[in-house]
Design a protein around this motif. Structure first.
Motif, PDB file in Angstrom:
ATOM      1  N   GLY A   1       1.868   7.312  -6.548  1.00 30.08           N
ATOM      2  CA  GLY A   1       0.765   8.208  -6.866  1.00 30.08           C
ATOM      3  C   GLY A   1      -0.567   7.521  -7.009  1.00 30.08           C
ATOM      4  O   GLY A   1      -1.548   8.168  -7.353  1.00 30.08           O
ATOM      5  N   ALA A   2      -0.616   6.196  -6.764  1.00 27.87           N
ATOM      6  CA  ALA A   2      -1.887   5.477  -6.875  1.00 27.87           C
ATOM      7  C   ALA A   2      -2.563   5.468  -5.513  1.00 27.87           C
ATOM      8  O   ALA A   2      -2.657   4.441  -4.849  1.00 27.87           O
ATOM      9  CB  ALA A   2      -1.661   4.065  -7.391  1.00 27.87           C
ATOM     10  N   GLU A   3      -3.042   6.645  -5.087  1.00 29.80           N
ATOM     11  CA  GLU A   3      -3.545   6.765  -3.717  1.00 29.80           C
ATOM     12  C   GLU A   3      -4.799   5.934  -3.474  1.00 29.80           C
ATOM     13  O   GLU A   3      -4.944   5.298  -2.441  1.00 29.80           O
ATOM     14  CB  GLU A   3      -3.842   8.228  -3.406  1.00 29.80           C
ATOM     15  CG  GLU A   3      -2.600   9.001  -3.037  1.00 29.80           C
ATOM     16  CD  GLU A   3      -2.920  10.406  -2.599  1.00 29.80           C
ATOM     17  OE1 GLU A   3      -4.093  10.787  -2.620  1.00 29.80           O
ATOM     18  OE2 GLU A   3      -1.972  11.109  -2.241  1.00 29.80           O
ATOM     19  N   PHE A   4      -5.703   5.939  -4.478  1.00 30.21           N
ATOM     20  CA  PHE A   4      -6.967   5.231  -4.256  1.00 30.21           C
ATOM     21  C   PHE A   4      -6.724   3.734  -4.087  1.00 30.21           C
ATOM     22  O   PHE A   4      -7.275   3.101  -3.185  1.00 30.21           O
ATOM     23  CB  PHE A   4      -7.928   5.497  -5.416  1.00 30.21           C
ATOM     24  CG  PHE A   4      -9.288   4.913  -5.204  1.00 30.21           C
ATOM     25  CD1 PHE A   4     -10.145   5.466  -4.272  1.00 30.21           C
ATOM     26  CD2 PHE A   4      -9.694   3.796  -5.912  1.00 30.21           C
ATOM     27  CE1 PHE A   4     -11.395   4.924  -4.061  1.00 30.21           C
ATOM     28  CE2 PHE A   4     -10.942   3.250  -5.701  1.00 30.21           C
ATOM     29  CZ  PHE A   4     -11.797   3.821  -4.771  1.00 30.21           C
ATOM     30  N   VAL A   5      -5.840   3.161  -4.945  1.00 30.52           N
ATOM     31  CA  VAL A   5      -5.536   1.735  -4.837  1.00 30.52           C
ATOM     32  C   VAL A   5      -4.884   1.453  -3.485  1.00 30.52           C
ATOM     33  O   VAL A   5      -5.206   0.468  -2.815  1.00 30.52           O
ATOM     34  CB  VAL A   5      -4.628   1.286  -6.002  1.00 30.52           C
ATOM     35  CG1 VAL A   5      -4.381  -0.204  -5.930  1.00 30.52           C
ATOM     36  CG2 VAL A   5      -5.252   1.645  -7.324  1.00 30.52           C
ATOM     37  N   GLY A   6      -3.974   2.333  -3.060  1.00 32.84           N
ATOM     38  CA  GLY A   6      -3.297   2.155  -1.780  1.00 32.84           C
ATOM     39  C   GLY A   6      -4.269   2.106  -0.623  1.00 32.84           C
ATOM     40  O   GLY A   6      -4.219   1.204   0.214  1.00 32.84           O
ATOM     41  N   TRP A   7      -5.194   3.061  -0.575  1.00 40.11           N
ATOM     42  CA  TRP A   7      -6.158   3.080   0.540  1.00 40.11           C
ATOM     43  C   TRP A   7      -7.127   1.921   0.449  1.00 40.11           C
ATOM     44  O   TRP A   7      -7.619   1.430   1.463  1.00 40.11           O
ATOM     45  CB  TRP A   7      -6.893   4.416   0.603  1.00 40.11           C
ATOM     46  CG  TRP A   7      -6.029   5.489   1.163  1.00 40.11           C
ATOM     47  CD1 TRP A   7      -5.600   6.602   0.529  1.00 40.11           C
ATOM     48  CD2 TRP A   7      -5.446   5.538   2.473  1.00 40.11           C
ATOM     49  NE1 TRP A   7      -4.787   7.348   1.357  1.00 40.11           N
ATOM     50  CE2 TRP A   7      -4.682   6.718   2.540  1.00 40.11           C
ATOM     51  CE3 TRP A   7      -5.493   4.689   3.589  1.00 40.11           C
ATOM     52  CZ2 TRP A   7      -3.964   7.068   3.691  1.00 40.11           C
ATOM     53  CZ3 TRP A   7      -4.777   5.048   4.730  1.00 40.11           C
ATOM     54  CH2 TRP A   7      -4.034   6.217   4.767  1.00 40.11           C
ATOM     55  N   THR A   8      -7.436   1.480  -0.811  1.00 44.51           N
ATOM     56  CA  THR A   8      -8.304   0.313  -0.940  1.00 44.51           C
ATOM     57  C   THR A   8      -7.632  -0.922  -0.356  1.00 44.51           C
ATOM     58  O   THR A   8      -8.277  -1.736   0.308  1.00 44.51           O
ATOM     59  CB  THR A   8      -8.670   0.075  -2.415  1.00 44.51           C
ATOM     60  OG1 THR A   8      -9.159   1.283  -2.950  1.00 44.51           O
ATOM     61  CG2 THR A   8      -9.714  -0.990  -2.557  1.00 44.51           C
ATOM     62  N   VAL A   9      -6.311  -1.056  -0.597  1.00 44.58           N
ATOM     63  CA  VAL A   9      -5.582  -2.183  -0.001  1.00 44.58           C
ATOM     64  C   VAL A   9      -5.687  -2.122   1.514  1.00 44.58           C
ATOM     65  O   VAL A   9      -5.957  -3.128   2.178  1.00 44.58           O
ATOM     66  CB  VAL A   9      -4.107  -2.182  -0.456  1.00 44.58           C
ATOM     67  CG1 VAL A   9      -3.291  -3.150   0.380  1.00 44.58           C
ATOM     68  CG2 VAL A   9      -4.016  -2.551  -1.920  1.00 44.58           C
TER      69      VAL A   9
ATOM     70  N   ALA B   1       0.841  -1.205   0.000  1.00 46.13           N
ATOM     71  CA  ALA B   1       0.000   0.000   0.000  1.00 46.13           C
ATOM     72  C   ALA B   1       0.874   1.252   0.000  1.00 46.13           C
ATOM     73  O   ALA B   1       0.600   2.220  -0.722  1.00 46.13           O
ATOM     74  CB  ALA B   1      -0.924  -0.012   1.214  1.00 46.13           C
ATOM     75  N   ALA B   2       1.973   1.229   0.796  1.00 47.52           N
ATOM     76  CA  ALA B   2       2.875   2.380   0.831  1.00 47.52           C
ATOM     77  C   ALA B   2       3.529   2.591  -0.531  1.00 47.52           C
ATOM     78  O   ALA B   2       3.692   3.729  -0.988  1.00 47.52           O
ATOM     79  CB  ALA B   2       3.941   2.163   1.902  1.00 47.52           C
ATOM     80  N   LEU B   3       3.895   1.496  -1.220  1.00 41.85           N
ATOM     81  CA  LEU B   3       4.486   1.617  -2.564  1.00 41.85           C
ATOM     82  C   LEU B   3       3.490   2.248  -3.528  1.00 41.85           C
ATOM     83  O   LEU B   3       3.873   3.081  -4.364  1.00 41.85           O
ATOM     84  CB  LEU B   3       4.895   0.247  -3.087  1.00 41.85           C
ATOM     85  CG  LEU B   3       6.235  -0.295  -2.642  1.00 41.85           C
ATOM     86  CD1 LEU B   3       6.479  -1.641  -3.297  1.00 41.85           C
ATOM     87  CD2 LEU B   3       7.350   0.648  -3.006  1.00 41.85           C
TER      88      LEU B   3
END
Lengths: 182, 101
Positions: A59-67, A52-54
Motif C-alpha cells: 500500500g506504499a504506492e508513493f514510495v514504490g513509484w519514487t523507487v 517497488a512491487a513489494l
C-alpha cells in the motif's frame, strides 16, 4: 495473531509475495556475482523493481513509484554512464571480483549475518501477521505529513542534495586550461 | 502475510549486498552492492510502517529520505570514481593503496 505454515501457504497474498521475492533475491545475487558489468547493473533493475512491487503490495504506492522514477530511471543511468567511462580500452583487464580465497570468508560472514538477523527476528516476532491495509497510503496524506511533521528533515535533505550536486560537478569536471589569464 | 517474511527478505538482501561490497573489485560494482543494501533497509522500513499502522507513516517518509540520500551518494560516488579513473587509469579498488606520492 499467529499464523501456521499451512495457513501461510494457502493465502493468495503470500504467493504474490513469493512471486516478487524470488526474482528480487535472484537479481541481487546476480548483481554481486555477474562477470559482465553491464549485466550486473541491469540485474540491479530487477531487484529494485521487485522492491517497488513489494511497496505497492503493502500500500506504499508513493514510495514504490519514487523507487521506479529515482532508482530505475536515474540512478541506473548514472551507473551505466560510470561503466561507460571507466571501461575505456585503456583499462587493464582484471577480474571483477576478488579471488576465491578471499570470497570464502565473505560468504561465511554474510551467512552468519543473515543467520543472526533471522534468529533475532523469528525469536522476537514469531509469526505475527501484517494487517494488509484496505486502501493505499494516499500521496496527499504523505505530502501533508511531509510538510507538517517532517519539514526540517525535508529541508535538510534538499540541502544535502544541492551540496551533492555542486560537489559532483566540481569533482567530475576537468579544470579549464588557464591560458586566457590577463 | 507475516512481518517475518518481509524482514527475512530484507536481511537476505542486506547480506547479499554485504557480500558484494566485500568481494567486488570494480568501484562501480561496489556502489551497486551498496544500493542493494539500501533497498533492503527500505523494505524493512515500509514493512514495519504498515505493520505498526503508524498514522503519520514515519516509515514511508524515512524510506523517501533514504532514496533521496542514496541518489546523492551515487552521484558523488560516481564522480569520485571518475576522478580516480582519470588520475590512475583504473577503477579497481585494490589498486588504491597509495595515500601520497
Amino acid at each position: 495473531m499467529t499464523v501456521t505454515f499451512a495457513d501461510w501457504i494457502t493465502e493468495t497474498a503470500n504467493w504474490v509475495f513469493l512471486l516478487i521475492a524470488i526474482p528480487t533475491l535472484a537479481g541481487a545475487v546476480f548483481v554481486v556475482t555477474a562477470r559482465n558489468v553491464v549485466r550486473a547493473v541491469l540485474a540491479l533493475v530487477v531487484t529494485l523493481a521487485g522492491t517497488a512491487a513489494l511497496f505497492m503490495m503493502l500500500g506504499a504506492e508513493f514510495v514504490g513509484w519514487t523507487v521506479v522514477l529515482v532508482y530505475i530511471g536515474a540512478v541506473i543511468i548514472l551507473f551505466l554512464m560510470g561503466i561507460m567511462i571507466t571501461q575505456a580500452p585503456l583499462t587493464r583487464k582484471t577480474d571483477l571480483s576478488q579471488p576465491m580465497s578471499m570470497r570464502a570468508p565473505a560468504v561465511l560472514l554474510s551467512v552468519i549475518l543473515f543467520g543472526v538477523i533471522a534468529w533475532a527476528v523469528i525469536v522476537s516476532f514469531g509469526a505475527e501477521a501484517v494487517p494488509l491495509p484496505d486502501e493505499a497510503t494516499s500521496t496527499a496524506s504523505i505530502g501533508e505529513t511531509l510538510f507538517t511533521n517532517w519539514v526540517i528533515p525535508f529541508e535538510a535533505v534538499s540541502f544535502v542534495l544541492l551540496a551533492a550536486l555542486v560537489g559532483g560537478i566540481s569533482l567530475a569536471r576537468r579544470d579549464p586550461v588557464e591560458e586566457d589569464v590577463g | 502475510m507475516t512481518i517475518v517474511q518481509f524482514v527475512l527478505l530484507g536481511a537476505a538482501l542486506f547480506s547479499i549486498g554485504l557480500y558484494g561490497v566485500l568481494t567486488r573489485r570494480n568501484a562501480v560494482l561496489v556502489l551497486a552492492s551498496v544500493e542493494v543494501m539500501l533497498a533492503a533497509v527500505n523494505v524493512n522500513l515500509v514493512a514495519f510502517d504498515v505493520y505498526l499502522g503508524d498514522a503519520s507513516s514515519a516509515g514511508q517518509i524515512m524510506a523517501l529520505f533514504i532514496i533521496a540520500l542514496a541518489a546523492a551518494e551515487v552521484g558523488i560516488g560516481i564522480a569520485i570514481v571518475l576522478m580516480i579513473f582519470r588520475n590512475r587509469r583504473s577503477a579497481d579498488v585494490d589498486e588504491l593503496d597509495v595515500m601520497r606520492y
